[in-house]
Structure formats: structure tokens, C-alpha cells
Design a protein around this motif. Structure first.
Motif, short mmCIF file in Angstrom:
data_model
loop_
_atom_site.label_atom_id
_atom_site.label_comp_id
_atom_site.label_asym_id
_atom_site.label_seq_id
_atom_site.Cartn_x
_atom_site.Cartn_y
_atom_site.Cartn_z
N THR A 103 0.25 -1.55 0.28
CA THR A 103 0.07 0.13 0.02
C THR A 103 0.99 1.78 -0.02
OG1 THR A 103 -1.93 -1.61 1.24
CG2 THR A 103 -2.49 1.25 0.75
N ALA A 235 -6.62 2.28 -0.21
CA ALA A 235 -7.46 1.34 0.82
C ALA A 235 -9.09 0.52 -0.35
CB ALA A 235 -7.69 1.68 1.51
N ILE A 236 -9.26 1.76 -0.70
CA ILE A 236 -10.34 1.74 -1.15
C ILE A 236 -10.45 1.08 -2.99
CG2 ILE A 236 -12.08 2.79 -2.46
CD1 ILE A 236 -12.85 4.85 -0.39
N GLU A 238 -8.01 -0.74 -3.72
CA GLU A 238 -7.58 -2.19 -3.22
C GLU A 238 -8.49 -3.20 -3.25
OE1 GLU A 238 -3.44 -1.11 -1.46
OE2 GLU A 238 -4.58 -2.07 -0.69
N LEU A 239 -10.10 -2.36 -2.76
CA LEU A 239 -11.06 -3.16 -2.12
C LEU A 239 -11.60 -4.20 -3.55
CD1 LEU A 239 -13.01 -1.18 0.17
CD2 LEU A 239 -11.59 -3.70 1.02
N GLY A 247 -6.20 -2.79 1.65
CA GLY A 247 -7.68 -3.10 0.92
C GLY A 247 -8.05 -4.63 1.47
N GLU A 251 -10.88 -6.69 3.36
CA GLU A 251 -11.87 -7.29 1.95
C GLU A 251 -12.13 -8.57 2.59
OE1 GLU A 251 -12.69 -8.80 -2.46
OE2 GLU A 251 -11.10 -7.84 -2.03
#
Length: 299
Positions: A103, A235-236, A238-239, A247, A251
Motif C-alpha cells: 500500500t 485502500a478503497i 484495493e477493495l 485494502g 476485504e
């Protein structure tokens, strides 16, 4: 002989020796005291209140909904270097450390590339009306549209790997820095450039010695804001389909209803973001020290 000729060599040597003797020495203890003095007591008090409220609320709710702070901190320490449970969910790196590095690398690359593009475009568009008329509608539209709307297109274009996540953050940082760089040039009083021209400065010298130094404080402030938002956006992103990163950890833990692991991962991401923000704030303050002293002298 030297004393007769100069008449003051001995005095100069003695004064230099006195300066060496009486010069203040910066010890480790003084450095620690200086570091403690830099800590904002209000921030520390706010952090303590937050932890106390968290502890109080967690005592009234089941741990599956809100685990207590001590359990979350213990889970973070346990999973930081080795978290075998993460390997059951298909993660290549079964620990928080390796996923944190993934990240951090994405954020650093995206911020550097996005800042370079945004700052350059903002400075150029502020100086040339034609270029500004061409770029402004695109940037203004991109700034008003929610950034996550672009995520599906990036997934289609670049797949579910690192490229789509990095491009999403680059897009966000580029828009922010474009607006800040352009506004920094527009807010610059034209008297400084006029005065430089009266002294015979060329356009290149004005750009190097007037425009760039004068816009640095505002651009660095925008960079600090963009960096703060880049963590959550990474992070979002990577979701949405990454195979690594914090992220992705969030999940898989959310799918397993592991609230303690989720809170530990969020705590780690928040701590890194706060530390980077403090370092960025210190760097901005150091880089713009001349600006604050110049304003205080004028006032």
C-alpha cells in the motif's frame, strides 16, 4: 611576531577558545525534551478521549460488533509480522507488514507521479490562457465527479492489478495539485514580476527566482492535503480487486466477519497516515520557513 604585526591574533584566539568552551552542547536529553515540546497537548488529549470513549462503548456492545482497544492493539502486534489466518483467504503475504509495504509503495508512486503532472499542468495553465482554456474544463469536470466513478473504467482498462489502484490515486492527486498550483500563481501579486523585469530579469529568471519560490508554500499545502486523502483512496481501490495491500486484507476480513482484525488493520493504516502527515507537516514547515519570516517582517 604575529602578535606585533596584527596586534590582535592572541585576542581572537582567546575569543574563539571561549566560544568553544561556552558553546551550548545539544545532548540526547535536550533533543528528547525538544521532541516532547513539539507534541501538541490538545491532539494528545483528543486521542486519550477517543480511546476512553472507544473503551466505554465496547463494554456495552458485543466484541463481534466493537472489540475493545486493548484487544485490537494486541491483534495488531500479533498479525504484524505473521498472520497465518490470512493465508486461508488466498493472500500471498500472510502478515500486515508486507501488505502495508504494498500500500505504501502504491501511495508513494501515485503521489509523486500525480503531483508532477498536476503541478506542471497547473503552473503552465496559469501562465498561458490558451492552455488554461483547454485544460480547465477537463479538470473542473474531474473535480466535481466522484473519484470512485472512474474506478470501474480503470479496472476495465488496467485489470485488477496494481496499475488500476495507482492510476486512481494519480487521478485524484493530479486534480488536487492542479487546482492548488494554478491558484498559487493566480494569487501571486504581479508587482513582484514587474519589479524583477525592471531589474533586467529574463523570463527564465522570473520563473526560477520569482514564480516557483512564491508558489511553493501553497503547492506544498495542497500536496499535504492530497497525501492525506491518498491513503483512504488507495485502500478503497484495493477493495475493488487487488490481490495484495491493506485494502485486500480488509476485504477478506470483512467476508469472515473478523471485526477485531478489521479494526487492527484500520488502526495500522491510520497510524501510518498520521505519522506520514506529521512528517509532511514538518517538512512543509521547514521548507516554507522563509515565507513565514518574510510575512512577519512585512507585518
Amino acid at each position: 611576531m604575529t602578535d606585533r604585526v596584527t596586534g590582535n591574533t592572541g585576542d581572537d584566539a582567546s575569543r574563539a577558545a571561549d566560544r568553544r568552551v561556552y558553546a551550548p552542547r545539544i545532548t540526547l536529553g535536550s533533543k528528547l525534551r525538544m521532541a516532547v515540546a513539539m507534541v501538541d497537548p490538545l491532539r494528545l488529549a483528543g486521542l486519550c478521549v477517543f480511546v476512553l470513549v472507544w473503551q466505554a462503548v465496547s463494554m456495552m456492545l458485543p466484541s463481534i460488533i466493537l472489540p475493545p482497544p486493548l484487544s485490537v492493539a494486541r491483534r495488531l502486534a500479533t498479525d504484524f509480522l505473521d498472520a497465518p489466518s490470512l493465508s486461508y483467504y488466498g493472500l500471498d503475504q500472510a502478515n500486515l507488514y508486507a501488505n502495508l509495504l504494498y500500500t505504501v509503495e502504491n501511495v508513494v508512486v501515485a503521489v509523486v507521479v500525480g503531483a508532477a503532472i498536476g503541478i506542471t499542468a497547473g503552473l503552465v495553465s496559469a501562465r498561458f490562457a490558451l492552455i488554461r482554456a483547454m485544460i480547465d474544463p477537463l479538470m473542473m469536470t474531474a473535480g466535481t465527479v466522484p473519484i470512485l466513478v472512474a474506478a470501474p473504467f480503470l479496472l476495465i482498462w488496467f485489470g485488477v492489478g496494481r496499475a488500476s489502484a495507482v492510476c486512481l490515486v494519480i487521478f485524484y492527486v493530479c486534480v488536487i495539485l492542479y487546482l492548488f498550483a494554478q491558484r498559487a500563481v493566480v494569487n501571486l501579486n504581479p508587482i513582484y514580476e514587474d519589479f524583477a523585469r525592471t531589474l533586467g530579469a529574463t523570463q527564465r529568471q522570473i520563473l526560477r527566482d520569482v514564480l516557483l519560490p512564491a508558489t511553493v508554500p501553497e503547492i506544498l499545502g495542497g500536496l499535504k492535503i492530497a497525501l492525506a486523502g491518498a491513503w483512504g483512496l488507495e485502500a478503497i481501490s484495493e477493495l475493488l480487486g487487488a490481490q495484495e495491500g491493506l485494502g485486500k486484507v480488509l476485504e477478506v476480513l470483512a467476508g469472515a466477519t473478523d471485526s477485531e482484525g478489521i479494526m487492527a488493520t484500520l488502526l495500522l493504516l491510520g497510524l501510518v497516515a498520521v505519522i506520514v502527515d506529521i512528517i509532511a507537516g514538518w517538512a512543509v514547515q521547514r521548507a516554507t520557513r522563509w515565507s513565514s519570516s518574510f510575512r512577519s517582517e512585512r507585518s
